[in-house]
Structures are given as structure tokens and as C-alpha cells.
Design a protein around this motif. Structure first.
Motif, short mmCIF file in Angstrom:
data_model
loop_
_atom_site.label_atom_id
_atom_site.label_comp_id
_atom_site.label_asym_id
_atom_site.label_seq_id
_atom_site.Cartn_x
_atom_site.Cartn_y
_atom_site.Cartn_z
N GLY A 1 2.30 1.15 6.30
CA GLY A 1 3.47 0.98 7.14
C GLY A 1 3.23 0.44 8.53
O GLY A 1 4.16 0.35 9.31
N ILE A 2 2.00 0.08 8.85
CA ILE A 2 1.73 -0.42 10.20
C ILE A 2 0.72 -1.56 10.13
O ILE A 2 -0.16 -1.58 9.27
CB ILE A 2 1.23 0.72 11.11
CG1 ILE A 2 1.27 0.32 12.58
CG2 ILE A 2 -0.13 1.21 10.70
CD1 ILE A 2 1.11 1.48 13.53
N ARG A 3 0.89 -2.55 11.02
CA ARG A 3 -0.01 -3.70 11.03
C ARG A 3 -1.26 -3.36 11.80
O ARG A 3 -1.20 -2.77 12.87
CB ARG A 3 0.68 -4.93 11.64
CG ARG A 3 -0.19 -6.18 11.51
CD ARG A 3 0.63 -7.43 11.43
NE ARG A 3 1.44 -7.57 10.23
CZ ARG A 3 0.98 -7.95 9.04
NH1 ARG A 3 -0.29 -8.23 8.88
NH2 ARG A 3 1.80 -8.06 8.02
N MET A 4 -2.42 -3.70 11.24
CA MET A 4 -3.70 -3.41 11.88
C MET A 4 -4.73 -4.45 11.47
O MET A 4 -4.49 -5.24 10.56
CB MET A 4 -4.17 -2.00 11.51
CG MET A 4 -4.19 -1.68 10.03
SD MET A 4 -4.59 0.06 9.65
CE MET A 4 -3.10 0.91 10.14
N THR B 1 0.81 -1.22 0.00
CA THR B 1 0.00 0.00 0.00
C THR B 1 0.84 1.27 0.00
O THR B 1 0.36 2.33 -0.40
CB THR B 1 -0.97 0.05 1.20
OG1 THR B 1 -0.22 0.06 2.42
CG2 THR B 1 -1.92 -1.14 1.18
N SER B 2 2.09 1.18 0.43
CA SER B 2 2.95 2.37 0.43
C SER B 2 3.30 2.82 -0.98
O SER B 2 3.79 3.93 -1.18
CB SER B 2 4.23 2.11 1.23
OG SER B 2 5.03 1.14 0.58
N ARG C 1 -5.80 7.87 -3.88
CA ARG C 1 -7.11 7.31 -4.27
C ARG C 1 -7.07 5.78 -4.29
O ARG C 1 -7.99 5.12 -3.80
CB ARG C 1 -7.53 7.84 -5.65
CG ARG C 1 -8.84 7.26 -6.16
CD ARG C 1 -10.02 7.69 -5.31
NE ARG C 1 -11.24 7.07 -5.81
CZ ARG C 1 -12.13 6.49 -5.04
NH1 ARG C 1 -11.97 6.44 -3.74
NH2 ARG C 1 -13.22 5.94 -5.54
N ALA C 2 -5.99 5.21 -4.83
CA ALA C 2 -5.85 3.75 -4.86
C ALA C 2 -5.73 3.20 -3.44
O ALA C 2 -6.25 2.12 -3.13
CB ALA C 2 -4.64 3.35 -5.70
N LYS C 3 -5.07 3.95 -2.54
CA LYS C 3 -4.92 3.52 -1.15
C LYS C 3 -6.29 3.49 -0.46
O LYS C 3 -6.58 2.59 0.33
CB LYS C 3 -3.97 4.46 -0.41
CG LYS C 3 -3.53 3.93 0.93
CD LYS C 3 -2.53 4.86 1.59
CE LYS C 3 -1.18 4.73 0.95
NZ LYS C 3 -0.11 5.41 1.69
N GLU C 4 -7.13 4.46 -0.77
CA GLU C 4 -8.48 4.49 -0.21
C GLU C 4 -9.29 3.27 -0.66
O GLU C 4 -9.96 2.62 0.15
CB GLU C 4 -9.20 5.78 -0.63
CG GLU C 4 -10.59 5.90 -0.07
CD GLU C 4 -11.28 7.19 -0.47
OE1 GLU C 4 -12.50 7.28 -0.29
OE2 GLU C 4 -10.60 8.12 -0.96
N ILE C 5 -9.19 2.94 -1.94
CA ILE C 5 -9.88 1.75 -2.46
C ILE C 5 -9.32 0.49 -1.81
O ILE C 5 -10.06 -0.39 -1.38
CB ILE C 5 -9.76 1.69 -4.00
CG1 ILE C 5 -10.53 2.84 -4.63
CG2 ILE C 5 -10.27 0.35 -4.53
CD1 ILE C 5 -10.25 3.05 -6.11
N ALA C 6 -7.99 0.42 -1.71
CA ALA C 6 -7.34 -0.74 -1.10
C ALA C 6 -7.80 -0.93 0.34
O ALA C 6 -8.04 -2.07 0.77
CB ALA C 6 -5.82 -0.58 -1.15
#
Length: 196
Positions: free
Chosen positions: A59-62, A32-33, A38-43
Motif C-alpha cells: 500500500g505504499i511506494r518505496m 502485494t495486498s 509468506r508470498a508477500k515475504e517472497i515478493a
């Protein structure tokens, strides 16, 4: 194909790609980085349908449902009482930082995982109420209805993940990062708010 089938196929493909990135490029495991905003929002919304409970996002596990909640929280920069609007504080812009200019916020909020300059995720115990200055999600201010309130965890989410010690490394309402390098704020800030 029906919408549900397309979504399932897309989620499976994207989940495979995120695993592939992590396994084949351990020095750069977060797919995702590399995405546009916009693509990050969809992802973030696609990750909600992943089979794995946890994801590496920005960059962080969730938990897999948290990226979408964190992204969606950015769409609600203000709340209101009786029609009077109050702008929410972005992380690092709270009054605490003006009162303690020698303190510098760390890269991420220790509770919700937002970055400096972003609005906190729903239910974050660090967010300051823009009206009274207490903890936003637990103060007595009777704000008007907002879609922001619908982003919080359901009782079923809390029941399944809220007290799970295996999720100690997760941000959001499923725990906090264990490593100090992943957390945000200072000891002084932690003392300035009530414990979560």
C-alpha cells in the motif's frame, strides 16, 4: 537453467504482473495486498531485482530494495548488550504512546513505512532504543553484533538516493511520504525525537 536465470525471469514476470495490476486496476493498484504473508515475504525479496527503482508494496511506494529490508527487520525482535536481551519496540508500542494516551499513532511510520504493531525498518529515525530511550539507531548503547545491523543502506545506496528530491514520496532511508495521510505519528511525537 541456472539460479540466476530463474531469478531474473521470475523478477521480470512479477514486475510485469505488478505493472499490469496498477494499469488495469487503478482502483486496486497494489498486487502485494492480495498476497499471503509468506508470498508477500517472497515478493519483497523478488522486488529487489526489479528494473524500476520504485515499487508499490503493502500500500505504499518505496524503493525496490526497501520491502525486503522492512520484512527482514521483523526477524530481529531483540538486541543485546553483554548477553542481556532487550526487546525492540514495535511501532505504536513505544513509551511515548503510554505517556500520551490521548495520541493515536497513524497507520504508518513516517520514516520507514512500517505499520502499527510492526518493528521499524533498519535505520529508522523514529525507533526508540529499548535500553536508553533515545533514537535506537543513533544512541550510544553499544549493542552486541546482530544481523539486524547488516540490513541498513550501504554508502553507495545513500550516495545514489539519499538526497534525491525526486524520491520525496518514498519511505525508508530514501525519503519520507509527502502526504500527511501516509505518515505516522503526531506533532508531539515528532518533537519528542531528534530530527532525522
Amino acid at each position: 537453467m541456472q539460479t540466476e536465470e530463474i531469478r531474473t525471469c521470475y523478477a521480470l514476470l512479477f514486475e510485469f504482473l505488478t505493472r499490469f495490476q496498477a494499469e488495469q486496476y487503478p482502483a486496486d493498484p497494489d498486487l502485494t495486498s492480495h498476497l499471503s504473508p509468506r508470498a508477500k515475504e517472497i515478493a519483497a525479496h523478488v522486488m529487489t531485482f526489479f528494473k524500476d527503482d520504485t515499487v508499490l508494496f503493502d500500500g505504499i511506494r518505496m524503493h525496490r530494495t526497501w520491502p525486503a529490508k522492512l520484512i527482514d527487520a521483523q526477524k530481529y525482535p531483540s538486541v543485546s548488550i553483554d548477553g542481556v536481551s532487550f526487546n525492540r519496540y514495535a511501532y505504536g508500542k513505544e513509551p511515548f504512546w503510554q505517556e500520551h494516551p490521548e495520541s493515536i499513532p497513524r497507520e504508518r511510520c513516517h520514516d520507514c513505512g512500517c505499520r502499527v504493531g510492526q518493528l521499524h525498518g533498519p535505520g529508522c529515525c523514529v525507533e526508540t532504543c529499548p535500553r536508553c530511550g533515545d533514537q535506537f539507531w543513533f544512541c550510544d548503547c553499544n549493542f552486541d553484533e546482530s544481523e539486524l545491523w547488516g540490513l541498513t543502506w550501504t554508502e553507495a545506496d545513500e550516495e545514489q538516493y539519499g538526497d534525491n528530491e525526486e524520491n520525496d514520496l518514498l519511505v525508508g532511508r530514501y525519503g519520507k511520504p509527502k502526504e500527511a495521510s501516509n505518515s505516522i505519528g503526531t506533532d508531539e511525537q515528532a518533537e519528542s525525537v531528534k530530527k532525522c
